[in-house]
Design a protein around this motif. Structure first.
Motif, mmCIF file in Angstrom:
data_model
loop_
_atom_site.group_PDB
_atom_site.id
_atom_site.type_symbol
_atom_site.label_atom_id
_atom_site.label_comp_id
_atom_site.label_asym_id
_atom_site.label_seq_id
_atom_site.Cartn_x
_atom_site.Cartn_y
_atom_site.Cartn_z
ATOM 1 N N SER A 272 0.826 -1.198 0.000
ATOM 2 C CA SER A 272 0.000 0.000 0.000
ATOM 3 C C SER A 272 0.862 1.251 0.000
ATOM 4 N N GLU A 289 -8.866 9.475 -1.611
ATOM 5 C CA GLU A 289 -9.613 8.277 -1.240
ATOM 6 C C GLU A 289 -9.660 7.286 -2.397
ATOM 7 N N VAL A 293 -8.223 3.411 -2.518
ATOM 8 C CA VAL A 293 -9.115 2.301 -2.878
ATOM 9 C C VAL A 293 -8.587 1.573 -4.102
ATOM 10 N N GLY A 297 -8.015 -1.322 -2.179
ATOM 11 C CA GLY A 297 -9.427 -1.573 -1.899
ATOM 12 C C GLY A 297 -9.882 -2.977 -2.271
#
Length: 299
Positions: A272, A289, A293, A297
Motif C-alpha cells: 500500500s 480516497e 481504494v 481496496g
C-alpha cells in the motif's frame, strides 16, 4: 485460524544503526553534513513492539533442487529470463538452506525479537496436490522454527510469498485458474498441521495486489503475462488477468478449524501507499480516497 482473532497488534521493525543516527543534508557544493542525534533505545518504543528481520524463501534459501524440492515458478522464470542485470538466479542465493543456524545466531546477536520467513511451496509439496508431502522439507522448516525458539526469537511465517511448484503453472495456469485454491488450501493446511503447535503468527499471502500487478499486468514477475500498452509479453491480458488472479487469491481464507486447538492469529500482507489530498478541497480529498481504494481496496 481466524483472520479477525482479537490479539495485540505487533509491529515488526528491522533497524540497523550505530550508537547514533546520522542526518545528511546538502551544503555548499553538494557536500554532506552529518548531524549526531540521540541514540535509539528500546525504551523509546511501546510495550510489545518487536524488532525483527524478514525474508522470502526464493530470495535466500538456494538449494533449489535439493532434498526433494521441485522446480518453482521463480526457478523456471530466472533460468529463462534471468533475474538481475547479469542474469542472476536464486539457485544458491544466500544459501540460507545450509547456513540458517549461522543466520539465526546473527539475528540473536543483534537482539532481534522476531523473524518473518516464508515457506517454499515446492519444498513442502513438490507437485502440489498431485504428489506427496516432502518430509525433508518439513524437517528443514521444523529445524528453523526450533532454532528460532531456542534463541528466543518469535517466528512469523508467510505461507505463500510468490513461489509455487512450476508444475501448477504448466498444468492449469496457477492463479488464473480456481484449481489453485485447492492446491493452496492443501499447502496451508499442511503448514498448520506441521508447524502450528509452535508458530502463532501467520501470513497467508504476501502482497497479493503487488504480485498480480507485477506478474499479470506488467509481466516482470513469473509467469510474465501482460499486454499493450503495459508491456510486450508473449501472452496475457493486462486488463483481465490481474483481476482474475486476485479473485482466486482472496477467496480462499477458511482456516478457522485450526484456531481453537492451535491459537494464534492470521492475516495477509498488503502492498500500500499513503495518499494525502493536495489541498482541503472536496475534489482533492475524494481523489486521495480513490487512489487508496484503487491500490488496496480490492483486498
Amino acid at each position: 485460524m481466524n483472520r479477525m482473532n482479537s490479539v495485540p497488534i505487533y509491529l515488526i521493525f528491522a533497524i540497523f544503526t550505530s550508537s547514533s543516527m546520522l542526518e545528511a543534508s546538502s551544503i555548499y557544493g553538494g557536500g554532506l553534513r552529518f548531524k549526531q542525534e540521540d541514540p535509539i533505545k528500546r525504551s523509546d518504543f511501546p510495550h510489545g513492539f518487536l524488532f525483527g528481520a524478514g525474508t522470502s524463501a526464493y530470495q535466500v534459501e538456494g538449494a533449489y533442487l535439493e532434498d526433494g524440492k521441485s522446480l518453482s515458478n521463480w526457478d523456471a522464470f530466472c533460468h529463462t529470463k534471468g533475474c538481475g542485470e547479469n542474469g542472476e538466479n536464486g539457485d544458491i542465493a544466500n544459501d540460507h538452506y545450509h547456513l540458517f543456524k549461522k543466520d539465526i545466531e546473527m539475528m540473536h546477536s543483534l537482539g532481534l525479537d522476531s523473524y518473518r520467513f516464508s515457506i517454499s511451496w515446492s519444498r513442502i509439496l513438490p507437485r502440489g496436490r498431485f504428489g506427496e508431502v516432502n518430509p525433508l522439507g518439513i524437517m528443514f522448516y521444523n529445524e528453523i522454527i526450533d532454532e528460532l525458539l531456542r534463541k528466543g526469537i518469535e517466528p512469523f511465517v508467510t505461507i505463500h510469498h510468490e513461489d509455487f511448484p512450476q508444475e501448477l503453472q504448466q498444468r492449469y495456469g496457477s492463479w488464473l485458474d480456481p484449481q489453485m485454491q485447492e492446491d493452496f488450501v492443501l499447502f496451508a493446511e499442511t503448514c498448520f498441521k506441521s508447524f502450528g503447535d509452535r508458530v502463532k503468527y501467520w501470513v497467508t499471502i504476501n502482497e497479493p495486489n503487488a504480485f498480480v500487478e507485477m506478474a499479470y499486468e506488467l509481466g516482470v514477475y513469473p509467469p510474465a503475462h501482460c499486454s499493450q500498452p503495459f508491456g510486450n509479453c508473449l501472452a496475457g491480458n493486462s486488463d483481465v488477468e490481474p483481476l482474475r488472479a486476485m479473485h482466486n487469491m482472496i477467496i480462499i481464507f477458511r482456516f478457522n478449524i485450526f484456531q481453537p486447538k492451535q491459537g494464534g492469529s492470521i492475516g495477509l500482507v498488503a502492498s500500500s501507499f499513503m495518499y494525502e489530498p493536495l489541498t482541503d478541497s472536496d475534489l482533492d480529498r475524494k481523489a486521495a480516497e480513490r487512489a487508496l481504494v484503487f491500490t488496496t481496496g480490492c483486498l
